[in-house]
Design a protein around this motif. Structure first.
Motif, PDB file in Angstrom:
ATOM      1  N   SER A  90      -3.732   5.033   5.980  1.00  0.00           N
ATOM      2  CA  SER A  90      -2.924   6.226   5.783  1.00  0.00           C
ATOM      3  C   SER A  90      -3.427   6.984   4.570  1.00  0.00           C
ATOM      4  CB  SER A  90      -1.448   5.831   5.578  1.00  0.00           C
ATOM      5  OG  SER A  90      -0.660   6.963   5.273  1.00  0.00           O
ATOM      6  N   THR A  91      -3.133   8.281   4.543  1.00  0.00           N
ATOM      7  CA  THR A  91      -3.397   9.072   3.342  1.00  0.00           C
ATOM      8  C   THR A  91      -2.192   9.058   2.419  1.00  0.00           C
ATOM      9  OG1 THR A  91      -2.600  11.103   4.385  1.00  0.00           O
ATOM     10  CG2 THR A  91      -4.936  10.609   4.617  1.00  0.00           C
ATOM     11  N   ASP A  92      -1.102   8.447   2.877  1.00  0.00           N
ATOM     12  CA  ASP A  92       0.147   8.407   2.115  1.00  0.00           C
ATOM     13  C   ASP A  92       0.182   7.140   1.281  1.00  0.00           C
ATOM     14  OD1 ASP A  92       3.638   8.983   3.031  1.00  0.00           O
ATOM     15  OD2 ASP A  92       2.710   8.405   1.132  1.00  0.00           O
ATOM     16  N   SER A  93       0.298   7.288  -0.021  1.00  0.00           N
ATOM     17  CA  SER A  93       0.273   6.134  -0.909  1.00  0.00           C
ATOM     18  C   SER A  93       1.442   5.185  -0.640  1.00  0.00           C
ATOM     19  CB  SER A  93       0.286   6.593  -2.362  1.00  0.00           C
ATOM     20  OG  SER A  93       1.477   7.311  -2.661  1.00  0.00           O
ATOM     21  N   TYR A  94       2.534   5.703  -0.084  1.00  0.00           N
ATOM     22  CA  TYR A  94       3.711   4.859   0.145  1.00  0.00           C
ATOM     23  C   TYR A  94       3.469   3.833   1.252  1.00  0.00           C
ATOM     24  CZ  TYR A  94       6.197   8.161  -2.792  1.00  0.00           C
ATOM     25  OH  TYR A  94       6.596   8.940  -3.841  1.00  0.00           O
ATOM     26  N   GLU A  95       2.436   4.018   2.047  1.00  0.00           N
ATOM     27  CA  GLU A  95       2.134   3.083   3.134  1.00  0.00           C
ATOM     28  C   GLU A  95       1.390   1.841   2.631  1.00  0.00           C
ATOM     29  OE1 GLU A  95       4.135   5.274   5.857  1.00  0.00           O
ATOM     30  OE2 GLU A  95       3.117   3.375   6.262  1.00  0.00           O
ATOM     31  N   TYR A  96       0.888   1.892   1.419  1.00  0.00           N
ATOM     32  CA  TYR A  96       0.074   0.794   0.891  1.00  0.00           C
ATOM     33  C   TYR A  96       0.962  -0.177   0.110  1.00  0.00           C
ATOM     34  CZ  TYR A  96      -4.034   3.411   2.295  1.00  0.00           C
ATOM     35  OH  TYR A  96      -4.982   4.067   3.040  1.00  0.00           O
ATOM     36  N   GLU A  97       0.839  -1.461   0.451  1.00  0.00           N
ATOM     37  CA  GLU A  97       1.735  -2.466  -0.117  1.00  0.00           C
ATOM     38  C   GLU A  97       1.244  -3.043  -1.447  1.00  0.00           C
ATOM     39  OE1 GLU A  97       2.164  -2.950   4.442  1.00  0.00           O
ATOM     40  OE2 GLU A  97       0.544  -2.572   3.009  1.00  0.00           O
ATOM     41  N   TYR A  98      -0.056  -3.065  -1.630  1.00  0.00           N
ATOM     42  CA  TYR A  98      -0.607  -3.704  -2.815  1.00  0.00           C
ATOM     43  C   TYR A  98      -1.564  -2.739  -3.526  1.00  0.00           C
ATOM     44  CZ  TYR A  98       1.144  -7.846  -0.454  1.00  0.00           C
ATOM     45  OH  TYR A  98       1.951  -8.763   0.186  1.00  0.00           O
ATOM     46  N   TRP A  99      -1.534  -2.794  -4.874  1.00  0.00           N
ATOM     47  CA  TRP A  99      -2.318  -1.876  -5.680  1.00  0.00           C
ATOM     48  C   TRP A  99      -3.050  -2.602  -6.793  1.00  0.00           C
ATOM     49  CZ3 TRP A  99      -2.677   3.436  -4.931  1.00  0.00           C
ATOM     50  CH2 TRP A  99      -1.875   3.953  -3.912  1.00  0.00           C
TER      51      TRP A  99
END
Length: 121
Positions: A102-111
């Motif tokens: 996704s281009t949406d950062s909210y879709e990513y669980e780990y950073w």
């Protein structure tokens, strides 16, 4: 899952830099990976993503200059940055998305913790 980004630094405009992000755990190969960046005073923005299949996606501002790749054997994702510009100056973050890409950062669980790239003009 822990992500460790590295490779940032000071680079002259027109130069190149390669960022790396190593992931712990066993889900790397089945997950999409993304790179985001945040410049001072600006919102975090999408840079590039790579699916588990190897398909890649880029923001228009970096397409043709940056290349995202992955090495599943090393649990590592890379961002090759060529022909950098002053506007590429930012903290770069890698992220993992178990559900796809996704281009949406909210879709990513780990950073990851971020690595600073500074481009001098």
């Amino acid at each position: 899952v822990q992500l460790q980004a590295s490779g940032g630094g000071l680079v002259q405009a027109g130069g190149s830099l390669r960022l790396s992000c190593v992931a712990s755990g066993r889900i790397f190969s089945s997950s999409a990976m993304g790179w985001f960046r945040q410049a001072p005073g600006k919102d975090r923005e999408f840079v590039a993503a790579i699916r588990r299949t190897g398909s890649t996606y880029y923001a228009g501002s970096v397409k043709g200059r940056f290349t995202i790749s992955r090495d599943n054997a090393k649990n590592t994702v890379y961002l090759q940055m060529n022909s950098v510009k002053a506007e590429d100056t930012a903290v770069y973050y890698c992220a993992l998305d178990r559900g796809g890409w996704s281009t949406d950062s909210y879709e990513y669980e780990y950073w990851g913790q971020g690595t600073l790239v500074t481009v001098s003009s």
